[in-house]
Motif scaffolding. Structure first.
Motif, mmCIF file in Angstrom:
data_model
loop_
_atom_site.group_PDB
_atom_site.id
_atom_site.type_symbol
_atom_site.label_atom_id
_atom_site.label_comp_id
_atom_site.label_asym_id
_atom_site.label_seq_id
_atom_site.Cartn_x
_atom_site.Cartn_y
_atom_site.Cartn_z
ATOM 1 N N ALA A 39 0.517 4.888 -4.208
ATOM 2 C CA ALA A 39 -0.229 3.489 -4.447
ATOM 3 C C ALA A 39 -0.244 2.973 -5.827
ATOM 4 O O ALA A 39 -0.302 1.701 -5.743
ATOM 5 C CB ALA A 39 -1.533 3.661 -4.285
ATOM 6 N N HIS A 40 0.846 3.772 -6.673
ATOM 7 C CA HIS A 40 1.335 3.414 -7.793
ATOM 8 C C HIS A 40 2.364 2.658 -8.764
ATOM 9 O O HIS A 40 3.240 3.334 -7.932
ATOM 10 C CB HIS A 40 0.084 3.159 -8.885
ATOM 11 N N ALA A 41 3.000 2.569 -9.220
ATOM 12 C CA ALA A 41 3.870 2.396 -10.006
ATOM 13 C C ALA A 41 4.291 3.414 -10.909
ATOM 14 O O ALA A 41 2.758 3.616 -11.500
ATOM 15 C CB ALA A 41 4.398 0.916 -10.895
ATOM 16 N N THR A 136 12.775 11.526 -3.451
ATOM 17 C CA THR A 136 12.484 10.255 -3.704
ATOM 18 C C THR A 136 10.617 9.498 -3.787
ATOM 19 O O THR A 136 9.805 10.847 -3.108
ATOM 20 C CB THR A 136 13.609 8.585 -2.551
ATOM 21 N N VAL A 137 10.953 8.623 -3.994
ATOM 22 C CA VAL A 137 9.083 7.600 -4.429
ATOM 23 C C VAL A 137 9.074 6.375 -4.016
ATOM 24 O O VAL A 137 10.046 5.887 -4.117
ATOM 25 C CB VAL A 137 8.048 7.799 -5.813
ATOM 26 N N ARG A 138 8.245 6.215 -2.745
ATOM 27 C CA ARG A 138 8.246 5.216 -2.285
ATOM 28 C C ARG A 138 6.796 4.097 -3.129
ATOM 29 O O ARG A 138 6.009 4.227 -2.788
ATOM 30 C CB ARG A 138 8.147 5.158 -1.004
ATOM 31 N N PRO A 139 7.360 3.643 -4.117
ATOM 32 C CA PRO A 139 5.588 3.183 -4.945
ATOM 33 C C PRO A 139 5.330 1.874 -4.580
ATOM 34 O O PRO A 139 5.808 1.304 -3.394
ATOM 35 C CB PRO A 139 6.686 2.767 -6.642
ATOM 36 N N HIS A 140 4.066 1.680 -4.697
ATOM 37 C CA HIS A 140 2.863 0.342 -4.231
ATOM 38 C C HIS A 140 2.898 0.954 -2.841
ATOM 39 O O HIS A 140 3.268 -0.795 -2.047
ATOM 40 C CB HIS A 140 3.816 -1.073 -4.955
ATOM 41 N N CYS A 141 2.979 1.307 -2.683
ATOM 42 C CA CYS A 141 3.112 1.584 -0.815
ATOM 43 C C CYS A 141 1.257 2.940 -0.168
ATOM 44 O O CYS A 141 1.560 3.649 -1.374
ATOM 45 C CB CYS A 141 3.679 2.272 -0.625
ATOM 46 N N ARG A 142 0.770 2.470 0.347
ATOM 47 C CA ARG A 142 -0.446 3.401 0.476
ATOM 48 C C ARG A 142 -0.529 4.001 2.203
ATOM 49 O O ARG A 142 0.165 3.590 3.138
ATOM 50 C CB ARG A 142 -1.638 2.035 0.582
ATOM 51 N N ALA A 143 -0.317 5.156 2.613
ATOM 52 C CA ALA A 143 -1.581 5.870 3.282
ATOM 53 C C ALA A 143 -2.676 5.357 4.084
ATOM 54 O O ALA A 143 -3.066 4.966 3.689
ATOM 55 C CB ALA A 143 -0.348 7.272 3.483
ATOM 56 N N THR A 144 -1.977 4.548 5.366
ATOM 57 C CA THR A 144 -2.979 4.133 5.981
ATOM 58 C C THR A 144 -4.259 4.752 7.455
ATOM 59 O O THR A 144 -4.865 4.530 7.920
ATOM 60 C CB THR A 144 -3.209 2.644 6.342
ATOM 61 N N ARG A 159 0.782 0.610 4.328
ATOM 62 C CA ARG A 159 0.912 -0.553 4.197
ATOM 63 C C ARG A 159 1.695 -0.598 2.644
ATOM 64 O O ARG A 159 1.383 0.093 2.249
ATOM 65 C CB ARG A 159 -0.381 -0.655 4.627
ATOM 66 N N GLY A 160 1.883 -1.894 2.956
ATOM 67 C CA GLY A 160 2.774 -2.174 1.502
ATOM 68 C C GLY A 160 2.390 -2.860 0.936
ATOM 69 O O GLY A 160 1.127 -3.114 1.181
ATOM 70 N N ALA A 161 2.782 -3.560 -0.031
ATOM 71 C CA ALA A 161 1.653 -3.971 -1.592
ATOM 72 C C ALA A 161 1.943 -5.546 -0.722
ATOM 73 O O ALA A 161 1.323 -6.373 -1.567
ATOM 74 C CB ALA A 161 2.534 -4.471 -2.462
ATOM 75 N N ASP A 162 3.140 -5.850 -0.261
ATOM 76 C CA ASP A 162 2.962 -7.297 0.736
ATOM 77 C C ASP A 162 1.947 -7.200 1.573
ATOM 78 O O ASP A 162 2.130 -8.382 2.692
ATOM 79 C CB ASP A 162 3.953 -7.854 1.233
ATOM 80 N N GLY A 163 1.030 -6.492 2.380
ATOM 81 C CA GLY A 163 0.709 -6.342 3.632
ATOM 82 C C GLY A 163 1.292 -5.645 4.824
ATOM 83 O O GLY A 163 0.202 -5.421 5.825
ATOM 84 N N THR A 164 2.636 -5.441 4.734
ATOM 85 C CA THR A 164 3.495 -4.928 6.336
ATOM 86 C C THR A 164 3.525 -3.761 6.159
ATOM 87 O O THR A 164 2.862 -2.746 4.875
ATOM 88 C CB THR A 164 4.793 -5.145 5.530
ATOM 89 N N GLU A 165 3.033 -3.385 7.396
ATOM 90 C CA GLU A 165 3.028 -2.547 8.421
ATOM 91 C C GLU A 165 3.351 -1.393 8.852
ATOM 92 O O GLU A 165 4.529 -2.182 9.033
ATOM 93 C CB GLU A 165 1.597 -2.234 10.003
ATOM 94 N N THR A 166 4.516 -0.315 8.187
ATOM 95 C CA THR A 166 4.960 0.400 8.681
ATOM 96 C C THR A 166 4.851 1.722 9.327
ATOM 97 O O THR A 166 3.895 2.053 8.791
ATOM 98 C CB THR A 166 5.939 0.007 7.848
ATOM 99 N N GLU A 167 5.565 2.393 9.995
ATOM 100 C CA GLU A 167 5.803 4.255 10.217
ATOM 101 C C GLU A 167 6.433 4.651 9.919
ATOM 102 O O GLU A 167 7.819 4.334 9.874
ATOM 103 C CB GLU A 167 5.512 4.116 11.805
#
Length: 469
Positions: A39-41, A136-144, A159-167
């Motif tokens: 979720a953070h850097a 690898t790391v995907r920062p600034h991203c949360r599992a929802t 959900r990314g830092a910009d609010g984009t939802e992905t799977e």
């Protein structure tokens, strides 16, 4: 967007904490790639990491956890020591006041702890894990949420830092998100309910500060003044960490909790069962403000008891159980859980692996849980559970063992093996230990803190006077 076209196996780890990094190290040999969702850097060196609220407090790595980390990431403990951490033999380099009295500093030792700041420990482990190109790391991203159903988890919603939802699809999802875990809620969304849970709150709060030691801390002992849970009062520890610094934490129950004012912090230390910590701090230089934390609840989810558990999901570390940090078992239990996961996944993923892994993770969790809760339930203000007659009997036996350990190397060794998560509590029921406990200590009790001649010389040169017993 869903990345469903995959030609290789992938593990997704939720959380870039120490437990998350160890989870990545655990599963990387069983899959083609590992992606850590954070979720953070992540800092590039030994710096504070967002999302670790207790990093300001002491974080000893017990030998049970250190050995597990070394098995997962060979060379890690050596790198920690080379970076300034201290490998402290127990009880040789410990000045320890238990509820039953002062421990003797046995010259022989069988266990140890690694004393370092949490920032340094995190940094060294993170560096070694991320050297592997498969991780690898995907920062600034949360599992929802979780993808899949009650039978199989197939990935995570993000959900990314910009609010984009992905799977993100995955063959294995490891939840290492810590005390803020959402796995119980996500399981309920999949139709899996009835999760057993325990919460036991001792009401302890603790305050911590870092000091510049008045001399080199190489070889300097850990100092512990332990509270007697049968009587009101606080506790405290001084742990030597990198940079010739002392990491100091003070603990207190409701009505007698340490605060964040320097004068009050020092007064609290002097009011412990023995003023040793206050004596030592009188010659040290404060380097940080005082950080106070009230979150010392023991909380455990019994995932291994569920009738249904989805394939493709494992929970690890504080996501399974968070312990009262006073006892210092969190990192070590997480490391042992990660090693158990590694042993099951190193040859690849197979059907039934997730349930076997969750049960394997529960074993070190159970030991750390019994040690923490076995102390906290005897505190007068505890909430969540009261001691049973069997608990009281066991507590009296352990108290007798602790008193005997002051004058019996055999008993001191057995207790240390259990407290460092190297052995199950059944070690304390071996015939030789039972006989030693019945006989009592073989040497007279120690009447005050034990320091070597070299340590006393350092104290005199620093102008530090110890309060007479």
């Amino acid at each position: 967007m869903t990345d469903r076209l995959r030609t290789s196996t992938r593990a997704v780890v939720i959380g870039g904490s120490l437990a998350g990094m160890l989870a990545a190290a655990a599963v990387k040999d069983g899959v083609d790639t590992v992606e850590i969702i954070e979720a953070h850097a992540l800092p590039s060196g030994p710096e504070p990491r967002a999302g670790v609220p207790q990093a300001a407090h002491i974080h000893p790595l017990l030998s049970g956890g250190a050995d597990a980390i070394e098995a997962l990431l060979p060379g890690t403990i050596g790198q920690l020591v080379a970076s300034g951490a201290h490998r402290v033999p127990m009880t040789t380099d410990m000045v320890y006041l238990s509820p039953e009295g002062w421990y003797r500093r046995w010259r022989r030792n069988t266990q140890y702890l690694v004393a370092a700041s949490r920032d340094l420990t995190d940094s060294v482990v993170r560096e070694r894990v991320l050297k592997d190109p498969r991780v690898t790391v995907r920062p600034h991203c949360r599992a929802t949420g979780l993808l899949g159903d009650a039978g199989r988890v197939t990935g995570v919603r993000l959900r990314g830092a910009d609010g984009t939802e992905t799977e993100l699809s995955a063959d294995l999802v490891v939840d290492a998100s810590g005390r803020s875990t959402r796995t119980p809620h996500w399981l309920a969304e999949l139709g899996i309910t009835g999760l057993p849970e325990d919460r036991i709150d001792s009401g302890l709060a603790y305050a911590s500060r870092i000091y510049r030691a008045p001399f080199s801390t190489s070889g300097w002992p850990v100092v512990n003044i332990v509270a007697d849970p049968r009587r009101p009062g606080g506790a405290g520890s001084i742990v030597p960490v990198e940079g010739d610094r002392w990491h100091v934490s003070l603990f207190g129950p409701p009505g007698a909790q340490p605060g964040n004012e320097p004068a009050g912090f020092e007064a609290f230390a002097r009011g412990l069962r023995h003023p040793l910590i206050a004596d030592l701090l009188a010659g040290a230089e404060p380097l940080t403000d005082i950080t106070v934390t009230h979150s010392t609840v023991n909380r455990r989810y019994y995932y291994e008891r569920l009738d249904a558990w989805p394939e493709g999901l494992v929970a690890l570390g504080d996501s399974v159980a968070g312990f009262n940090p006073v006892y210092g078992h969190g990192m070590s239990a997480a490391a042992q859980g990660a090693l158990a996961l590694h042993r099951l996944t190193s040859g690849g993923l197979s059907d039934g692996l997730s349930r076997r892994a969750q049960r394997a993770v529960a074993r070190p969790v159970g030991l750390a849980w019994s040690l923490a809760v076995g102390q906290d339930i005897h505190r007068p203000d505890v909430r969540g559970k009261r001691p049973s007659p069997a608990d009281r009997l066991l507590h009296r036996y352990v108290s007798r063992l602790s008193r005997t350990a002051g004058g019996s190397f055999r008993v001191a060794t057995a207790l240390t093996e259990v407290l460092t998560l190297q052995a199950a509590p059944t070690v304390l029921l071996r015939p030789d230990v039972l006989l030693a406990a019945a006989a009592g200590p073989l040497r007279p009790p120690v009447d005050g803190p034990m320091f070597t001649e070299g340590e006393l010389r350092l104290l005199r040169e620093a102008g530090i006077s110890l309060t007479a017993p």
